[in-house]
Design an enzyme around this catalytic site. Structure first.
Site, mmCIF file in Angstrom:
data_model
loop_
_atom_site.group_PDB
_atom_site.id
_atom_site.type_symbol
_atom_site.label_atom_id
_atom_site.label_comp_id
_atom_site.label_asym_id
_atom_site.label_seq_id
_atom_site.Cartn_x
_atom_site.Cartn_y
_atom_site.Cartn_z
ATOM 1 C CG ASP A 153 52.449 41.189 45.991
ATOM 2 O OD1 ASP A 153 53.643 40.885 46.167
ATOM 3 O OD2 ASP A 153 52.076 42.369 45.804
ATOM 4 C CE1 TYR A 207 52.190 47.959 48.634
ATOM 5 C CE2 TYR A 207 51.327 45.729 48.549
ATOM 6 C CZ TYR A 207 52.004 46.770 47.956
ATOM 7 O OH TYR A 207 52.475 46.625 46.677
ATOM 8 C CE LYS A 257 55.290 44.061 46.230
ATOM 9 N NZ LYS A 257 53.959 43.988 46.867
ATOM 10 C CG HIS A 261 58.025 48.133 47.777
ATOM 11 N ND1 HIS A 261 57.086 47.986 48.758
ATOM 12 C CD2 HIS A 261 57.321 48.489 46.667
ATOM 13 C CE1 HIS A 261 55.881 48.251 48.260
ATOM 14 N NE2 HIS A 261 56.004 48.566 47.009
HETATM 15 P P1 NAP Z 1 45.014 46.476 40.017
HETATM 16 O O1 NAP Z 1 45.022 45.173 40.672
HETATM 17 O O2 NAP Z 1 45.335 46.564 38.567
HETATM 18 O O3 NAP Z 1 43.594 47.199 40.215
HETATM 19 C C1 NAP Z 1 42.987 47.254 41.465
HETATM 20 C C2 NAP Z 1 41.766 48.161 41.373
HETATM 21 O O4 NAP Z 1 40.818 47.578 40.524
HETATM 22 C C3 NAP Z 1 41.078 48.378 42.695
HETATM 23 O O5 NAP Z 1 40.548 49.706 42.697
HETATM 24 C C4 NAP Z 1 39.948 47.366 42.673
HETATM 25 O O6 NAP Z 1 38.886 47.813 43.473
HETATM 26 C C5 NAP Z 1 39.585 47.345 41.213
HETATM 27 N N1 NAP Z 1 39.108 46.068 40.717
HETATM 28 C C6 NAP Z 1 39.537 44.826 41.081
HETATM 29 N N2 NAP Z 1 38.945 43.884 40.347
HETATM 30 C C7 NAP Z 1 38.130 44.520 39.481
HETATM 31 C C8 NAP Z 1 37.256 44.075 38.483
HETATM 32 N N3 NAP Z 1 37.110 42.774 38.203
HETATM 33 N N4 NAP Z 1 36.540 45.007 37.783
HETATM 34 C C9 NAP Z 1 36.682 46.322 38.061
HETATM 35 N N5 NAP Z 1 37.509 46.812 39.023
HETATM 36 C C10 NAP Z 1 38.229 45.908 39.721
HETATM 37 O O7 NAP Z 1 45.991 47.511 40.742
HETATM 38 P P2 NAP Z 1 47.042 47.468 41.935
HETATM 39 O O8 NAP Z 1 46.360 47.188 43.212
HETATM 40 O O9 NAP Z 1 47.816 48.707 41.814
HETATM 41 O O10 NAP Z 1 48.017 46.281 41.569
HETATM 42 C C11 NAP Z 1 47.809 44.940 42.020
HETATM 43 C C12 NAP Z 1 48.782 44.558 43.110
HETATM 44 O O11 NAP Z 1 50.129 44.764 42.674
HETATM 45 C C13 NAP Z 1 48.700 45.433 44.362
HETATM 46 O O12 NAP Z 1 47.579 45.162 45.156
HETATM 47 C C14 NAP Z 1 50.019 45.105 45.018
HETATM 48 O O13 NAP Z 1 49.965 43.835 45.629
HETATM 49 C C15 NAP Z 1 50.936 45.117 43.798
HETATM 50 N N6 NAP Z 1 51.538 46.451 43.553
HETATM 51 C C16 NAP Z 1 52.890 46.562 43.668
HETATM 52 C C17 NAP Z 1 53.509 47.768 43.442
HETATM 53 C C18 NAP Z 1 54.986 47.850 43.567
HETATM 54 O O14 NAP Z 1 55.545 48.961 43.581
HETATM 55 N N7 NAP Z 1 55.681 46.737 43.668
HETATM 56 C C19 NAP Z 1 52.770 48.906 43.089
HETATM 57 C C20 NAP Z 1 51.387 48.766 42.968
HETATM 58 C C21 NAP Z 1 50.798 47.538 43.175
HETATM 59 P P3 NAP Z 1 38.128 46.842 44.541
HETATM 60 O O15 NAP Z 1 39.114 46.436 45.581
HETATM 61 O O16 NAP Z 1 37.046 47.724 45.079
HETATM 62 O O17 NAP Z 1 37.591 45.684 43.738
#
Ligand code: NAP
Length: 294
Positions: free
Chosen positions: A43, A48, A73, A106
């Site tokens: 995704d 991004y 998106k 988005h």
């Molecule tokens: P997330 O996946 O819930 O958390 C990511 C964070 O957790 C990063 O800081 C990562 O750091 C860390 N992490 C990853 N695996 C871990 C583990 N096993 N243990 C501890 N820490 C860990 O948050 P997100 O990136 O906000 O959401 C996921 C995806 O959703 C995004 O990447 C994006 O594709 C999408 N998204 C969409 C929107 C939208 O508006 N549509 C908004 C936000 C996100 P490291 O990389 O250092 O491991």
């Protein structure tokens, strides 16, 4: 891995790799590492600014196009019928592919909802032409969905919204389900609750004692418990990491089961307070963001 089936029959792996805030210089390696460990769903988003590097990661691994579910998106500054058609060209040009498996808006643009409708009309055209296999939305609340459905023909296949134990949006999930829309969880391990600069920095769901207790009972990590909770409730989850060990750990969630009591305890953590931006807040500055050409 389990597959989920969208309302148009297209299937996708329930768990994918997210790349929000993945630095461009680390993104290709993260995608390559994820593919090596077995991820088949990525995704990304125009906003991004790492679609090129996602494409580079796909090529580095050498995955046949049909073997990976690729989702991106359209950013709000590219909303409008012709602009959104062109946004598809920009995205596929950067990713280095001809088709997308899922293209989503988005977020709603509440102050310019006519452009949101026009953008979605463009997605419908791309779907009809076979250039995308499915279309959807992100950050849509039930009233946004109702307004969209009233003026368009194709029910979105996916609504990607903030869902983690501290903000589960049961109303949005219920509305999605009622319309046959798959809820896809962003921040599924609560990234938005611990990213620097968001919130007060003291409410990381990653440090929650209930999650820790359930994780200990299963010999798993808090992240794995949160991902398992999402998958057991039928959501698609897209955890982000650029760290190969965490990328591997995050997909290792298909050989244990949370019991009903554990699921209920996690459900009970919902604070009702979103970590991310309110989709209804006017954010006119977003319309000034320029998404570059391939
Ligand atoms: P997330 O996946 O819930 O958390 C990511 C964070 O957790 C990063 O800081 C990562 O750091 C860390 N992490 C990853 N695996 C871990 C583990 N096993 N243990 C501890 N820490 C860990 O948050 P997100 O990136 O906000 O959401 C996921 C995806 O959703 C995004 O990447 C994006 O594709 C999408 N998204 C969409 C929107 C939208 O508006 N549509 C908004 C936000 C996100 P490291 O990389 O250092 O491991």
């Amino acid at each position: 891995m389990i597959d989920l089936t969208l309302n148009n029959g297209v299937t996708l792996p329930a768990l994918g790799l997210g790349v929000f805030q993945s630095p461009p210089e680390e993104t290709a390696a993260a995608v390559d590492a994820a593919l090596r460990i077995g991820y088949r769903h990525i995704d990304t988003a125009a906003a991004y600014r790492n679609e090129r590097q996602v494409g580079e990661g796909l090529r580095r691994f050498g995955i046949p196009r049909g073997d990976v579910f690729l989702e991106t998106k359209v950013w709000v500054s590219d909303y409008g019928y012709d602009k959104t058609l062109h946004a598809f060209e920009k995205a596929t040009g950067k990713l280095g592919v001809d088709t997308l498996d899922l293209l989503i808006l988005h977020q709603p643009a509440p102050t310019r909802f006519d452009t949101t409708i026009a953008a979605y009309r463009a997605l419908e055209t791309l779907l009809a032409e076979g250039r995308v296999r499915s279309i959807g939305v992100s950050n849509f609340m039930p009233h946004h969905l109702d307004a969209l459905l009233a003026e368009t023909d194709v029910v979105p296949a996916v609504n990607q919204v903030e869902v983690h134990p501290y903000f589960a949006q049961p109303d949005v999930q219920a509305a999605d389900a009622a319309h046959g829309i798959l809820t896809q969880a962003w921040s599924p391990i609560g990234g938005i609750t611990f990213y620097p600069g968001w919130g007060d920095g003291t409410h990381s769901v990653m440090d929650d004692p209930t999650i820790a207790e359930i994780a200990a009972a299963h010999g798993r990590t808090p992240a794995q418990v949160m991902l398992r909770w999402g998958i057991q409730q039928g959501r698609s989850v897209i955890p982000k990491s650029v760290n190969p060990e965490r990328i591997a750990a995050n997909i290792d969630v298909f050989d244990f089961v949370l019991d009903a009591g554990e699921v209920a305890r996690i459900d009970g953590l919902d604070t009702g307070m979103r970590g991310g931006p309110d989709p209804d807040q006017p954010r006119d500055a977003f319309f000034d963001v320029v998404i570059d050409e391939p």
